[in-house]
Write a protein that holds these residues in place. Structure first.
Motif, PDB file in Angstrom:
ATOM      1  N   UNK A  74      22.243  -5.771  31.118  1.00 49.45           N
ATOM      2  CA  UNK A  74      22.860  -7.087  30.956  1.00 49.45           C
ATOM      3  C   UNK A  74      22.787  -7.510  29.490  1.00 49.45           C
ATOM      4  N   UNK A  75      23.231  -6.602  28.612  1.00 49.64           N
ATOM      5  CA  UNK A  75      23.230  -6.875  27.171  1.00 49.64           C
ATOM      6  C   UNK A  75      24.666  -6.900  26.668  1.00 49.64           C
ATOM      7  N   UNK A  76      24.850  -7.373  25.458  1.00 50.65           N
ATOM      8  CA  UNK A  76      26.188  -7.445  24.867  1.00 50.65           C
ATOM      9  C   UNK A  76      26.758  -6.029  24.709  1.00 50.65           C
ATOM     10  N   UNK A  95      18.939   4.542  38.684  1.00 50.36           N
ATOM     11  CA  UNK A  95      20.335   4.281  39.011  1.00 50.36           C
ATOM     12  C   UNK A  95      20.758   3.118  38.127  1.00 50.36           C
ATOM     13  N   UNK A  96      21.895   3.244  37.458  1.00 51.25           N
ATOM     14  CA  UNK A  96      22.281   2.282  36.428  1.00 51.25           C
ATOM     15  C   UNK A  96      23.476   1.436  36.840  1.00 51.25           C
ATOM     16  N   UNK A  97      23.373   0.142  36.566  1.00 51.82           N
ATOM     17  CA  UNK A  97      24.484  -0.788  36.751  1.00 51.82           C
ATOM     18  C   UNK A  97      24.690  -1.511  35.425  1.00 51.82           C
ATOM     19  N   UNK A  98      25.910  -1.464  34.906  1.00 51.42           N
ATOM     20  CA  UNK A  98      26.208  -2.149  33.653  1.00 51.42           C
ATOM     21  C   UNK A  98      27.096  -3.358  33.906  1.00 51.42           C
ATOM     22  N   UNK A  99      26.695  -4.493  33.352  1.00 49.71           N
ATOM     23  CA  UNK A  99      27.541  -5.685  33.415  1.00 49.71           C
ATOM     24  C   UNK A  99      28.124  -6.003  32.033  1.00 49.71           C
ATOM     25  N   UNK A 100      28.054  -5.020  31.128  1.00 56.75           N
ATOM     26  CA  UNK A 100      28.612  -5.188  29.785  1.00 56.75           C
ATOM     27  C   UNK A 100      30.130  -5.078  29.840  1.00 56.75           C
TER      28      UNK A 100
END
Length: 275
Positions: A74-76, A95-100
């Protein structure tokens, strides 16, 4: 939770608004504080997160719990690549989830070195359990982790699985940016009410009550929006006079242009970040 195994440990990288919304939503949904952890290098921000949500924090992965986990980035977008590079070894089993925003699913898969990746586009209403999140799975994602992505974001609202990065641009324009459109409408409505003589201290509550009532009617009735509009519009009445002004100012076309501009900008940002 309805997952196939015990609640997974969730590590959020970043302590900004989206991370706070996810934390608030998960905790409200019954997620255990003991299974949440935030990585935030800014000491003041970390203290705010810890105080607000009663979850442990650390400046980097060295202070995070070890073992299998879900890592939510949850980073820029501009700092995501460096953040992943500096901590890739520490989260090998994750396990990876990106909200970028703007980082394509293929880029995420390449940066993280695993197919166990989901791209997510949530909105800020997650903190109240009323979010809308678009999810896009990397090719090769396991069914097990796909289920956990669904569990996590279902806990904070509605989930929409999409098929491509282009679909995510649309989700970004409609639901990701959508709350701002509603706030802009409410702001304009409040200003109009005040200019017509409603006291300043009453205008906000009046506008919110009208909006909430209309939303409840729309949700509970299931009636198309156009039919609902017509049902409260008398011939030659006050409502028709107002709606005629909206028509003259091409409200529908303006809204369509605005959402299209947001979609196109999402695609442009993705191209800028990838270059």
């Amino acid at each position: 939770m309805s997952g196939a195994s015990p609640q997974p440990r969730v590590i959020l990288v970043g302590g900004g608004n989206i991370a706070s919304a996810i934390l608030g939503g998960l905790i409200q949904a019954g997620w255990s504080h003991a299974w949440l952890h935030v990585i935030e290098p800014d000491a003041a921000q970390a203290a705010r997160i810890s105080g607000a949500f009663d979850v442990p924090t650390s400046a980097d992965f060295s202070g995070a719990p070890s073992g299998p986990c879900v890592v939510i980035w949850a980073v820029k977008p501009q700092v995501l690549k460096d953040a992943i590079k500096s901590s890739r070894k520490a989260c090998k089993c994750a396990f990876h989830i990106s909200v970028a925003a703007g980082i394509s699913i293929s880029s995420l898969k390449r940066m993280l070195g695993t197919p166990e990746v989901v791209r997510a586009m949530p909105n800020i209403a997650m903190s109240f359990g009323r979010g809308v999140t678009g999810l896009l799975a990397a090719e090769g994602l396991s069914d097990f982790n796909r289920q956990w992505a669904h569990e996590i974001f279902s806990a904070v609202g509605e989930v929409l699985w999409v098929q491509s990065d282009a679909d995510m641009d649309v989700v970004t324009a409609v639901s990701g940016s959508g709350p701002a459109y509603i706030f802009a409408f409410l702001e304009a409505f409040e200003s109009a009410a005040i200019s017509c003589g409603i006291p300043l201290d009453r205008a906000r509550d009046l506008v919110l009550q009208v909006a909430e009532g209309a939303m409840l009617q729309a949700r509970n009735s299931g009636t198309p929006f156009g039919d609902l509009r017509q049902s409260v519009t008398s011939k030659n009445g006050t409502t028709e006079a107002a709606l005629n002004v909206f028509g003259q100012n091409k409200l529908s076309e303006t809204f369509a242009s605005a959402v299209t501009a947001a979609r196109d900008r999402a695609a442009e940002l993705a191209a800028e970040i990838s270059n």
